[in-house]
Design a protein around this motif. Structure first.
Motif, mmCIF file in Angstrom:
data_model
loop_
_atom_site.group_PDB
_atom_site.id
_atom_site.type_symbol
_atom_site.label_atom_id
_atom_site.label_comp_id
_atom_site.label_asym_id
_atom_site.label_seq_id
_atom_site.Cartn_x
_atom_site.Cartn_y
_atom_site.Cartn_z
ATOM 1 N N ARG A 88 43.314 8.099 17.201
ATOM 2 C CA ARG A 88 44.467 8.691 17.843
ATOM 3 C C ARG A 88 44.026 10.253 18.229
ATOM 4 N NH1 ARG A 88 49.656 7.023 17.879
ATOM 5 N NH2 ARG A 88 49.910 4.594 17.420
ATOM 6 N N TYR A 89 44.289 10.657 19.319
ATOM 7 C CA TYR A 89 44.084 12.076 19.628
ATOM 8 C C TYR A 89 45.273 12.790 20.022
ATOM 9 C CZ TYR A 89 39.222 10.136 19.749
ATOM 10 O OH TYR A 89 37.993 9.605 19.472
ATOM 11 N N MET A 90 45.274 14.120 19.695
ATOM 12 C CA MET A 90 46.495 14.920 20.193
ATOM 13 C C MET A 90 45.662 15.300 21.424
ATOM 14 S SD MET A 90 46.821 18.286 20.182
ATOM 15 C CE MET A 90 48.512 19.416 20.838
ATOM 16 N N LEU A 91 46.244 15.580 22.555
ATOM 17 C CA LEU A 91 45.726 16.360 23.706
ATOM 18 C C LEU A 91 46.633 16.895 24.381
ATOM 19 C CD1 LEU A 91 43.686 16.386 26.359
ATOM 20 C CD2 LEU A 91 44.508 14.306 27.054
ATOM 21 N N ALA A 92 46.471 18.043 24.743
ATOM 22 C CA ALA A 92 47.469 19.058 25.395
ATOM 23 C C ALA A 92 46.831 20.162 26.067
ATOM 24 C CB ALA A 92 48.671 19.534 24.286
ATOM 25 N N ILE A 93 47.469 20.489 27.139
ATOM 26 C CA ILE A 93 47.091 21.837 27.798
ATOM 27 C C ILE A 93 47.629 23.070 26.724
ATOM 28 C CG2 ILE A 93 47.424 23.590 29.533
ATOM 29 C CD1 ILE A 93 48.015 21.095 31.439
ATOM 30 N N GLY A 94 46.442 23.945 26.318
ATOM 31 C CA GLY A 94 46.831 24.940 25.304
ATOM 32 C C GLY A 94 47.553 26.222 25.917
ATOM 33 N N SER A 104 47.531 29.146 18.591
ATOM 34 C CA SER A 104 46.182 29.088 17.436
ATOM 35 C C SER A 104 46.731 28.075 16.657
ATOM 36 C CB SER A 104 46.109 30.223 16.757
ATOM 37 O OG SER A 104 45.893 31.472 17.494
ATOM 38 N N TRP A 105 45.488 27.042 16.420
ATOM 39 C CA TRP A 105 45.708 26.221 15.473
ATOM 40 C C TRP A 105 45.743 26.540 14.072
ATOM 41 C CZ3 TRP A 105 47.130 21.665 14.281
ATOM 42 C CH2 TRP A 105 46.773 20.760 13.501
ATOM 43 N N VAL A 106 46.357 26.403 13.123
ATOM 44 C CA VAL A 106 46.316 26.895 11.775
ATOM 45 C C VAL A 106 46.153 25.648 10.836
ATOM 46 C CG1 VAL A 106 47.600 28.063 10.018
ATOM 47 C CG2 VAL A 106 48.366 28.482 12.420
ATOM 48 N N PRO A 107 44.796 25.189 10.735
ATOM 49 C CA PRO A 107 44.530 24.149 9.978
ATOM 50 C C PRO A 107 45.016 23.815 8.531
ATOM 51 C CG PRO A 107 42.633 25.464 10.552
ATOM 52 C CD PRO A 107 43.831 26.151 10.923
ATOM 53 N N SER A 108 45.447 25.007 7.691
ATOM 54 C CA SER A 108 46.069 24.688 6.586
ATOM 55 C C SER A 108 47.598 24.285 6.653
ATOM 56 C CB SER A 108 45.938 26.108 5.783
ATOM 57 O OG SER A 108 46.779 27.106 6.557
ATOM 58 N N GLN A 109 48.126 24.483 7.810
ATOM 59 C CA GLN A 109 49.550 24.271 7.890
ATOM 60 C C GLN A 109 49.757 22.976 8.947
ATOM 61 O OE1 GLN A 109 50.688 28.593 8.696
ATOM 62 N NE2 GLN A 109 52.590 27.667 8.076
ATOM 63 N N LYS A 110 48.570 22.655 9.521
ATOM 64 C CA LYS A 110 48.579 21.906 10.436
ATOM 65 C C LYS A 110 49.675 21.808 11.687
ATOM 66 C CE LYS A 110 46.449 17.850 8.097
ATOM 67 N NZ LYS A 110 46.329 18.443 6.639
ATOM 68 N N ILE A 111 49.780 23.251 12.226
ATOM 69 C CA ILE A 111 50.483 23.598 13.273
ATOM 70 C C ILE A 111 49.711 24.464 14.238
ATOM 71 C CG2 ILE A 111 52.729 23.336 12.117
ATOM 72 C CD1 ILE A 111 52.645 26.338 11.930
ATOM 73 N N GLU A 120 56.169 27.666 17.472
ATOM 74 C CA GLU A 120 55.324 26.742 16.559
ATOM 75 C C GLU A 120 55.405 25.194 17.217
ATOM 76 O OE1 GLU A 120 55.705 29.016 12.198
ATOM 77 O OE2 GLU A 120 56.446 26.889 12.473
ATOM 78 N N PHE A 121 54.226 24.598 17.247
ATOM 79 C CA PHE A 121 54.087 23.189 17.390
ATOM 80 C C PHE A 121 53.495 22.569 16.577
ATOM 81 C CE2 PHE A 121 53.895 25.936 21.258
ATOM 82 C CZ PHE A 121 54.574 25.588 22.078
ATOM 83 N N ASP A 122 53.912 21.197 16.525
ATOM 84 C CA ASP A 122 53.157 20.344 15.363
ATOM 85 C C ASP A 122 51.973 19.804 15.781
ATOM 86 O OD1 ASP A 122 53.469 18.239 16.888
ATOM 87 O OD2 ASP A 122 55.095 17.319 15.681
ATOM 88 N N GLU A 123 51.074 18.994 15.089
ATOM 89 C CA GLU A 123 49.829 18.589 15.157
ATOM 90 C C GLU A 123 49.725 17.746 16.559
ATOM 91 O OE1 GLU A 123 52.124 17.143 12.610
ATOM 92 O OE2 GLU A 123 50.544 16.371 11.281
ATOM 93 N N SER A 124 50.942 17.212 17.026
ATOM 94 C CA SER A 124 51.206 16.392 18.326
ATOM 95 C C SER A 124 51.512 17.050 19.291
ATOM 96 C CB SER A 124 52.355 15.306 17.969
ATOM 97 O OG SER A 124 51.617 14.302 16.836
ATOM 98 N N GLY A 125 51.710 18.524 19.055
ATOM 99 C CA GLY A 125 52.102 19.289 20.359
ATOM 100 C C GLY A 125 53.556 19.455 20.458
#
Ligand code: FES
Length: 164
Positions: A88-94, A104-111, A120-125
């Protein structure tokens, strides 16, 4: 005399007709987009090279494109995830749906965090906090094997967009 006149008339007519055809051909050529322009609307990305859980950024039509190959600990979103086989992939216009900043992607918070106004947006955008009024937009895409073709409205894209 009249047959000579009509011969000259036909000859001129034929020459003018051929000239008009050439002119039309030349005009059509100048109206058609160049092959480079035609292909510029599409961007192909090989998803097989992406690592699980890692964020990647690409560009399509001068816009940032966010892709995350979701890891098992990430939330599934059937309304937004691009599914290829078991992946599964999250795909979005950034571009933030508030005023268009690049989150910006914050990996530690997955947002995704937007520095402009704290959105803020979750890991699905999906927008989860702050002023963004809607999730990140999903670009039109098609899937060809492990290739993601941006700019083409494929079956899965239409399904996510409720077009089919
Ligand atoms: S532009 Fe992103 S929160 Fe305002």
């Amino acid at each position: 005399m009249s047959s000579r006149r009509s011969f000259i008339g036909y000859s001129f007519g034929a020459v003018a007709g051929v000239g008009a055809l050439f002119a039309l051909g030349a005009m059509k050529k100048s109206w058609d987009p160049l092959p480079s322009v035609r292909s510029a609307g599409f961007t192909s990305i090989d998803l097989s090279s992406l690592k699980s859980g890692e964020f990647s950024q690409f560009e399509w039509r001068k816009k940032p494109i966010f892709i995350i190959k979701k890891s098992p600990d990430m939330k599934i979103n059937d309304k937004r995830d691009v599914v290829i086989g078991d992946d599964r992939y999250m795909l979005a216009i950034g571009l933030c749906t508030h005023l268009g900043c690049i989150p910006s992607w914050v990996p530690s918070q997955k947002i995704f965090k937007c520095a402009c106004h704290g959105g803020e947006f979750d890991e699905s955008g999906v927008n989860t906090f702050g002023p963004p009024p809607r999730p990140l937009d999903i670009p039109p895409f098609d899937i060809k094997g492990t290739m993601l073709v941006l700019g083409e409205s494929g079956k899965q894209y239409k399904k996510l967009m409720n077009i089919i």
